[in-house]
Scaffold this active site. Structure first.
Site, short mmCIF file in Angstrom:
data_model
loop_
_atom_site.label_atom_id
_atom_site.label_comp_id
_atom_site.label_asym_id
_atom_site.label_seq_id
_atom_site.Cartn_x
_atom_site.Cartn_y
_atom_site.Cartn_z
N LYS A 86 0.82 -1.20 0.00
CA LYS A 86 0.00 0.00 0.00
C LYS A 86 0.86 1.26 0.00
O LYS A 86 1.86 1.34 0.70
CB LYS A 86 -0.88 0.03 1.26
CG LYS A 86 -1.99 -1.03 1.28
CD LYS A 86 -2.82 -0.88 2.55
CE LYS A 86 -3.76 -2.05 2.78
NZ LYS A 86 -4.87 -2.11 1.81
N GLY A 158 -10.69 -2.95 8.76
CA GLY A 158 -10.36 -3.17 10.16
C GLY A 158 -11.57 -3.21 11.08
O GLY A 158 -11.42 -3.29 12.30
N ARG A 170 -23.17 -2.65 -3.67
CA ARG A 170 -24.52 -2.43 -4.21
C ARG A 170 -24.61 -1.07 -4.91
O ARG A 170 -25.28 -0.94 -5.94
CB ARG A 170 -25.56 -2.49 -3.09
CG ARG A 170 -25.91 -3.91 -2.67
CD ARG A 170 -27.25 -3.92 -1.94
NE ARG A 170 -27.56 -5.22 -1.37
CZ ARG A 170 -28.16 -6.22 -2.05
NH1 ARG A 170 -28.48 -6.06 -3.32
NH2 ARG A 170 -28.43 -7.36 -1.45
N GLY A 240 -8.41 -8.33 5.06
CA GLY A 240 -7.40 -7.60 5.80
C GLY A 240 -7.18 -8.24 7.15
O GLY A 240 -6.48 -9.25 7.29
N SER A 241 -7.82 -7.68 8.16
CA SER A 241 -7.62 -8.16 9.52
C SER A 241 -8.30 -9.50 9.78
O SER A 241 -7.96 -10.20 10.74
CB SER A 241 -8.18 -7.12 10.49
OG SER A 241 -7.86 -5.81 10.04
#
Lengths: 299, 209
Positions: A86, A158, A170, A240-241
């Protein structure tokens, strides 16, 4: 005989072509070489090299920057699958460093502290492809207009809460459907309302899909979360987490990989979800202060 | 000599049942390429889906992720039986790695249906991915637009395999009877000649009636 001058690299089709290869897969955040190996063994299609997963960035506060170079190198050396990293929004120098490191994909990410509140990186100037987050179609098309080869929802990183990724997915899908039924004369007005490049609006109206792959990210914590996003049209999933903050990362990683591919086999997902241990502890986004939200970074 | 497989009428292909392994990778690009030739792809996610297919495409993607997903369902055994039963196979990039006899430099199982040894990511990381006009004599005189993405390199060619095209010193398109493998991605270009070659010159010849 082919001369070297015929050789093409870093062009849009080579960047989006690589994004095509990631479809049906799971991209996992990792902070160590060991985690990267666990991700690869579990069937991840790529890893995202980070110093801290989003849940910890959120907890620790302070300025979140590009990961340490030594850490990225260590993760690159540990696995054969692609390594992403990132850069802060607008921080083209971090992106230039990541390109020099030969990172395979750069995520210009709202999870890190933005470096520029007005401008995102000009991604056309890079040979390495970029992925960018979005909350709606206008934002997706602005990033594609700047050269992004892959779009993902922002979700709320997160949080362990899927609600924002669903909202963003959506929103994008709904707006694409809307474009396909508008008349040609309505598209300029729509481009103005979306704040998106007119030519891209026309392209999406004609094709009924984004010109680059469309993945989902932000808040995935269970195999059923992955299935939900795939059923809503996401072509691959970033986690991610959700993996390394769960009780049993290895099993969770494998289960999410299987559920992403076999997203409509509910008996299998039931089996995958049994005895997984606890998922990461989540946050209620509805009661979160605006300033704590990562998704509002970028425009 | 008819060199261009694409000249064959779509009618000859209409009876073909072609699957695309739809576990992970650019299976959607392969399905679009087949559709351009008038063939509707069958998505294969379980060994049972192979039933009745004349040919199967193994797409690009990440070979380690594909293997992980394949092993759970005993796909390696199923694909070996599919091939032994006369089914034709075409692997691109990661698909080539899966078909190979040997993967060098890393501990990784493979099907052993294509008599080559390969090395993963041997052309470099994504920054080094490239496209070149490639001479492919079986497709006619015009060069083929070949896109290489974190491509595997064929480092050894066994007696069972023939190189149909090479780039530099390395074979990049290899055939072993009814098995075809490419280091590059024909599905990412508009040029349909290589897919047509697979359908008309490999699948159709000797396909079960």
């Amino acid at each position: 005989m082919t001369s070297p001058s015929d050789r093409e690299s870093g062009t849009p089709r080579i960047k989006t072509g690589f994004a095509e290869m990631l479809k049906g897969g799971v991209i996992m955040d990792v902070t160590t070489a060991d985690q990267a190996r666990i991700a690869e063994q579990a069937g991840a299609v790529a890893v995202m090299a980070l110093e801290r997963v989003p849940a910890d960035i959120r907890r620790d506060g302070g300025v979140a920057r590009m990961a340490d170079v030594a850490k990225i190198r260590e993760i690159q050396a540990a696995v054969n699958i692609p390594v992403m990293a990132k850069a802060r929004i607008g921080h083209f120098a971090e992106a230039q460093v990541l390109e020099a490191l030969e990172v395979d994909f750069i995520d210009e990410s709202e999870v890190l502290t933005p470096a520029d509140e007005m401008h995102h990186i000009d991604k056309w100037g890079f040979k390495v492809p970029f992925v960018c987050g979005c909350r709606d179609l206008g934002e997706a098309l602005r990033r594609i207009g700047e050269g992004a080869a892959l779009i993902r929802t922002k979700g709320e990183a997160g949080s362990g809460n899927i609600v924002e990724a669903v909202r963003h997915l959506r929103a994008v899908q709904g707006a694409i459907k809307r474009l396909t039924v508008l008349g040609e004369e309505e598209l300029m007005r729509e481009a103005k309302d979306l704040g998106a490049p007119y030519e891209l609006v026309r392209l999406v109206a004609r094709k009924g899909r984004l010109p680059v792959p469309n993945f989902a990210a932000g808040g995935v914590a269970t195999p059923a979360d992955a299935s939900l996003l795939r059923q809503l049209g996401a072509e691959a999933v970033f986690v991610g987490s959700g993996i390394f903050k769960s009780a049993e990362p290895e099993r969770m990683a494998r289960a999410i990989v299987e559920a992403t591919t076999h997203f409509d086999d509910f008996a299998l997902i039931a089996e995958l979800s049994a005895n997984l241990g606890s998922a990461m502890r989540g946050l209620d986004v509805a009661t979160m202060a605006e300033a704590e939200k990562l998704q509002t970074r970028g425009w | 000599m008819r060199e261009d497989g694409d000249r064959k009428t779509p009618k000859a292909r209409s009876g073909l049942r072609i699957g695309v392994l739809t576990l992970q990778g650019d299976y959607a690009a392969h399905a679009r390429a087949l559709a351009r030739l008038g063939v509707e792809a069958v998505g294969v996610r379980r060994p049972a889906d192979l039933e009745g297919l004349h040919g199967l495409i193994l797409p690009g993607g990440e070979s380690s992720a594909l293997l992980r997903l394949m092993q759970r369902w005993s796909f390696l055994e199923a694909l070996r039986s599919f091939s032994a039963g006369g089914g034709a196979l075409f692997g691109t990039c990661a698909g080539l790695i899966l078909l190979a006899r040997e993967v060098r430099g890393i501990e990784q199982p493979c099907l052993g249906l294509l008599d080559v040894a390969v090395e993963r990511n041997s052309y470099g990381r994504q920054r080094e991915s490239f496209a070149v006009p490639l001479a492919v004599p079986v497709l006619g005189a015009a060069p083929f637009d070949a896109v290489f993405i974190r491509a595997p390199r064929v480092v050894a060619l066994g007696p069972g395999a023939a190189a149909l095209a090479s780039y530099g010193e390395s074979p990049v398109l290899v055939r072993n009877g009814r098995v075809l493998g490419a280091s590059f991605h024909p599905e990412l270009t508009e040029d349909a000649r290589l897919l047509a070659y697979f359908l008309d010159r490999i699948v159709s010849r000797g396909a079960p009636a």
